[in-house]
Design an enzyme around this catalytic site. Structure first.
Site, PDB file in Angstrom:
ATOM      1  N   LYS A  28      -3.661  38.590  51.843  1.00 45.93           N
ATOM      2  CA  LYS A  28      -2.950  39.335  52.880  1.00 45.93           C
ATOM      3  C   LYS A  28      -3.647  40.673  53.077  1.00 45.93           C
ATOM      4  O   LYS A  28      -4.477  41.092  52.272  1.00 45.93           O
ATOM      5  CB  LYS A  28      -1.480  39.539  52.524  1.00 45.93           C
ATOM      6  CG  LYS A  28      -1.203  40.463  51.362  1.00 45.93           C
ATOM      7  CD  LYS A  28       0.307  40.574  51.148  1.00 45.93           C
ATOM      8  CE  LYS A  28       0.648  41.499  49.983  1.00 45.93           C
ATOM      9  NZ  LYS A  28       2.092  41.523  49.712  1.00 45.93           N
ATOM     10  N   LYS A  86       2.946  31.623  53.150  1.00 45.88           N
ATOM     11  CA  LYS A  86       4.101  32.497  52.972  1.00 45.88           C
ATOM     12  C   LYS A  86       4.611  32.979  54.328  1.00 45.88           C
ATOM     13  O   LYS A  86       3.847  33.520  55.126  1.00 45.88           O
ATOM     14  CB  LYS A  86       3.730  33.683  52.086  1.00 45.88           C
ATOM     15  CG  LYS A  86       3.449  33.292  50.642  1.00 45.88           C
ATOM     16  CD  LYS A  86       2.813  34.426  49.870  1.00 45.88           C
ATOM     17  CE  LYS A  86       3.691  35.650  49.817  1.00 45.88           C
ATOM     18  NZ  LYS A  86       3.027  36.769  49.092  1.00 45.88           N
TER      19      LYS A  86
END
Length: 226
Positions: A28, A86
């Site tokens: 991320k 996610k």
């Protein structure tokens, strides 16, 4: 035993954490928000470099809960061959419609992790719906990183309830959110499947800074300590 998730933002960092006993390498961009996403090509490069040596997760970004928006983002991430995708459940939007839109992907083998945010007081009754939508797991994180650690925002009893509800719904359970070295013993006692870290792994505990290898080693050692 509780495992460790380490969030990284580029290939160099991925190779750094690969040297340690990290269970999941999480992709991320912390500069882009709580679950800021990396570019698809960067993710593919990291996946190819890791060569299956660790499980890899990737976020889809801080997106509004619009079913087609989320579905498109998940489909794009699924093309990268990461192990887990996610999905942040941010305030507002159509949570139930989003779960309905994603259920077929779960049925077809896409491994999705729902991320709920402690600072939004999530309704734990949603976990059964998340399970019904064929998600593999759920994480409890924090949305506003300026408010402190997960343990500052939610009491131990509430965290224990979250872990127990996840287990009752047969969901992989992770706890994250500005976690510190000092948070590990109490959180490990709850027996989540994973504890997730970013800021505590970085220089001066700044989540957008470069990784600090002594910090990575210290956190790995404490999590793995029996």
């Amino acid at each position: 035993m509780t495992g460790m998730l380490a969030s990284i933002t580029n290939l160099q960092e991925a190779l750094q954490v690969l040297k340690y006993d990290v269970d999941i390498i999480d992709l991320k961009d912390p500069a882009q928000g709580a679950l800021g996403d990396l570019e698809i090509e960067s993710i593919k490069t990291i996946v190819q470099a890791i060569k299956g040596q660790r499980r890899i997760s990737a976020t889809i970004g801080d997106l509004p809960m619009h079913p087609q928006t989320i579905l498109s983002a998940v489909l794009a991430k699924a093309e990268t061959d990461v192990d887990f995708i996610k999905i942040g459940f941010f305030p507002g939007g159509d949570w139930h419609g989003t779960l309905d839109a994603l259920a077929d992907l779960g049925d077809s083998g896409t491994r999705m992790i729902a991320v709920l945010f402690a600072d939004t007081q999530p309704e734990l009754g949603l976990l059964s719906k998340i399970k019904s939508a064929q998600f593999r797991g759920v994480m409890l994180d924090t949305m506003d990183k300026q408010k402190g650690s997960l343990t500052d925002l939610m009491p131990q009893k509430a965290l224990q309830n979250f872990v127990e509800q996840a287990s009752a719904n047969h969901l992989i359970c992770g706890l994250a959110g500005s976690l510190r070295l000092a948070d590990i013993p109490a959180l490990k006692s709850l027996k989540p499947d994973y504890l997730g870290f970013r800021g505590a792994l970085c220089s001066q505990q700044k989540r957008t800074a470069e990784l600090d290898e002594p910090a990575i080693k210290a956190i790995c050692s404490l999590i793995k300590k029996v």
